[in-house]
Design a protein around this motif. Structure first.
Motif, PDB file in Angstrom:
ATOM      1  N   HIS A 127      34.915  -8.641  31.910  1.00 21.58           N
ATOM      2  CA  HIS A 127      34.820  -8.279  33.326  1.00 21.58           C
ATOM      3  C   HIS A 127      33.859  -7.108  33.469  1.00 21.58           C
ATOM      4  O   HIS A 127      33.361  -6.585  32.472  1.00 21.58           O
ATOM      5  CB  HIS A 127      36.201  -7.996  33.940  1.00 21.58           C
ATOM      6  CG  HIS A 127      36.933  -6.825  33.363  1.00 21.58           C
ATOM      7  ND1 HIS A 127      37.296  -6.733  32.041  1.00 21.58           N
ATOM      8  CD2 HIS A 127      37.386  -5.676  33.940  1.00 21.58           C
ATOM      9  CE1 HIS A 127      37.944  -5.600  31.829  1.00 21.58           C
ATOM     10  NE2 HIS A 127      37.999  -4.928  32.966  1.00 21.58           N
TER      11      HIS A 127
ATOM     12  N   HIS B 285      34.001  -3.901  34.515  1.00 17.97           N
ATOM     13  CA  HIS B 285      34.306  -2.466  34.482  1.00 17.97           C
ATOM     14  C   HIS B 285      33.520  -1.749  33.378  1.00 17.97           C
ATOM     15  O   HIS B 285      33.349  -2.284  32.283  1.00 17.97           O
ATOM     16  CB  HIS B 285      35.816  -2.236  34.310  1.00 17.97           C
ATOM     17  CG  HIS B 285      36.597  -2.712  35.506  1.00 17.97           C
ATOM     18  ND1 HIS B 285      37.948  -2.936  35.484  1.00 17.97           N
ATOM     19  CD2 HIS B 285      36.191  -3.017  36.767  1.00 17.97           C
ATOM     20  CE1 HIS B 285      38.355  -3.356  36.682  1.00 17.97           C
ATOM     21  NE2 HIS B 285      37.302  -3.415  37.472  1.00 17.97           N
TER      22      HIS B 285
ATOM     23  N   ASP C  83      34.067   0.514  31.299  1.00 14.29           N
ATOM     24  CA  ASP C  83      34.638   0.765  29.967  1.00 14.29           C
ATOM     25  C   ASP C  83      34.650  -0.515  29.115  1.00 14.29           C
ATOM     26  O   ASP C  83      35.312  -0.573  28.073  1.00 14.29           O
ATOM     27  CB  ASP C  83      36.045   1.387  30.067  1.00 14.29           C
ATOM     28  CG  ASP C  83      37.011   0.563  30.880  1.00 14.29           C
ATOM     29  OD1 ASP C  83      36.559  -0.291  31.671  1.00 14.29           O
ATOM     30  OD2 ASP C  83      38.229   0.765  30.744  1.00 14.29           O
ATOM     31  N   HIS C  84      33.911  -1.522  29.567  1.00 13.47           N
ATOM     32  CA  HIS C  84      33.762  -2.766  28.795  1.00 13.47           C
ATOM     33  C   HIS C  84      32.294  -3.144  28.597  1.00 13.47           C
ATOM     34  O   HIS C  84      32.006  -4.175  28.010  1.00 13.47           O
ATOM     35  CB  HIS C  84      34.508  -3.916  29.487  1.00 13.47           C
ATOM     36  CG  HIS C  84      35.990  -3.719  29.477  1.00 13.47           C
ATOM     37  ND1 HIS C  84      36.839  -4.394  28.625  1.00 13.47           N
ATOM     38  CD2 HIS C  84      36.770  -2.862  30.184  1.00 13.47           C
ATOM     39  CE1 HIS C  84      38.075  -3.978  28.819  1.00 13.47           C
ATOM     40  NE2 HIS C  84      38.066  -3.051  29.761  1.00 13.47           N
TER      41      HIS C  84
ATOM     42  N   HIS D   6      43.210  -8.484  37.789  1.00 13.60           N
ATOM     43  CA  HIS D   6      42.814  -7.113  37.435  1.00 13.60           C
ATOM     44  C   HIS D   6      41.427  -6.847  38.028  1.00 13.60           C
ATOM     45  O   HIS D   6      41.177  -5.800  38.607  1.00 13.60           O
ATOM     46  CB  HIS D   6      42.799  -6.934  35.925  1.00 13.60           C
ATOM     47  CG  HIS D   6      42.145  -5.657  35.495  1.00 13.60           C
ATOM     48  ND1 HIS D   6      42.693  -4.428  35.746  1.00 13.60           N
ATOM     49  CD2 HIS D   6      40.952  -5.414  34.865  1.00 13.60           C
ATOM     50  CE1 HIS D   6      41.878  -3.487  35.279  1.00 13.60           C
ATOM     51  NE2 HIS D   6      40.818  -4.056  34.742  1.00 13.60           N
TER      52      HIS D   6
ATOM     53  N   ASP E  15      41.261  -7.115  30.191  1.00 10.58           N
ATOM     54  CA  ASP E  15      42.326  -6.285  30.766  1.00 10.58           C
ATOM     55  C   ASP E  15      43.356  -7.114  31.543  1.00 10.58           C
ATOM     56  O   ASP E  15      44.113  -6.577  32.346  1.00 10.58           O
ATOM     57  CB  ASP E  15      41.725  -5.215  31.698  1.00 10.58           C
ATOM     58  CG  ASP E  15      41.042  -4.111  30.905  1.00 10.58           C
ATOM     59  OD1 ASP E  15      41.106  -4.144  29.670  1.00 10.58           O
ATOM     60  OD2 ASP E  15      40.444  -3.217  31.536  1.00 10.58           O
TER      61      ASP E  15
HETATM   62 ZN   LIG Z   1      39.135  -3.149  33.595  1.00  2.43          ZN
END
Ligand SMILES: [Zn+2]
Length: 329
Positions: A71, A73, A75-76, A171, A190
């Motif tokens: 996804h 975000h 932090d990915h 999410h 997540d």
């Molecule tokens: Zn996430």
């Protein structure tokens, strides 16, 4: 259930002091391809840790043949730029991720307007305005988070190294998981974490409409609850090797429990989402405003969809109340 000739999943578990505990990436190593699933945060220490784990497994960055993002975000997605500086690998993500990964200015501006209206209509007043201001500032401040790569689309049913793509929105609107039917392995992003519930974040759809994130999340959990599972590789925290399906059941039960409590509060007194959130979350209304409002709106909308509550637009705000006409009582 493990079969011969199946690709090997190599976890890269990068520690962090934050509530997330770890940033997890996974390498799927097949005969010819090495897929990197997710790319943690853009941080030197994290990247060095990643390089060391590659080396421990006799791999180098140039061995990676493609990157899949579960996804959008940040932090990915952190290592994408560094990896592509060394090797021009293809980057795959769900089509709903594209404008977000590119940080398309027109889209993000529209998204800020969406949240401005959302927080106003849910009675958030000054706290909502402060959040909208923060979002506007982040527009330029977070420009460096843009993923500078052509993004190739992957959707439901697509195959990545013998893992099937399944769409599990909730999410985030673009959340996917990768599932190996032969081994029962699920790389979950997540969608589910062992140590904490994943937040179903309120989001804007392409038509400027509100996505029913929690409702979608519940459907996505139900879908995974039924899959034959042996192991879950989540986006943060520990790998789940036991009671995989039970984890989904637990998450579903806790959504139902929380919704029930919120419904009871509304039946006692009709309220706006922000009033409910203040009473329910106390101090966290201020400190975790975005998460708390996402959660509250998510539950209220879920209850409206199920016919248990109703929503009335009154004096420029939404008020939730008991649906006395509900035939499902
Ligand atoms: Zn996430």
């Amino acid at each position: 259930m493990k079969q011969e000739n199946q690709p090997k999943v190599i976890p890269v578990i990068i520690p962090t002091n934050s509530m997330l505990r770890t940033y997890n990436c996974y390498l799927i190593k097949g005969n010819k391809e090495v897929t990197l699933v997710d790319a943690a945060i853009d941080d030197d220490e994290a990247y060095n840790y990643f390089l060391e784990t590659l080396a421990d497994n006799n791999l180098q960055v140039k061995d990676i043949t493609q990157i899949v993002l579960t996804h959008n975000h940040s932090d990915h997605t952190g290592f994408v730029r560094r990896i592509r500086e060394q090797t021009k690998v293809d980057v795959y993500a769900h089509p709903n991720a594209h404008l977000r990964l590119m940080r398309d200015e027109k889209f993000l501006t529209r998204r800020i307007d969406f949240f401005n209206q959302l927080y106003t209509e849910h009675g958030c007043g000054e706290r909502g305005k402060a959040e909208v201001k923060r979002m506007a500032e982040a527009l330029t401040k977070n420009e460096n988070l843009r993923v500078e790569a052509p993004i190739l689309p992957i959707v439901e049913g697509g195959m990545i190294n013998q893992f099937k793509v399944i769409e599990v929105p909730g999410h985030s609107i673009d959340q996917i998981a990768l599932y190996n039917q032969m081994t029962g392995e699920l790389i979950a992003g997540d969608h589910v974490l062992e140590h904490a519930p994943s937040n179903a974040l309120v989001e804007m759809g392409f038509e400027g409409e509100m996505i029913q994130s929690l409702y979608l999340y519940e459907q996505s959990l139900k879908r995974c609850e039924k899959l034959p599972l042996n192991i879950i590789y989540p986006g943060h925290g520990i790998i789940v090797e036991e009671k995989c399906n039970e984890l989904f059941t637990e998450r579903l039960n806790s959504i139902a429990r929380k919704s029930k409590r919120i419904k009871e509060a509304v039946i006692k007194q009709e309220q706006t989402a922000s009033m409910l959130a203040k009473n329910y979350y106390k101090k966290r209304y201020d400190t975790l405003f975005v998460l708390v409002m996402s959660e509250m709106i998510g539950h209220l909308e879920r209850l409206v969809i199920k016919g248990e509550l109703m929503k009335t637009y009154r004096n420029s705000v939404y008020v939730y109340s008991e649906n006395k006409n509900n035939i499902n009582h």
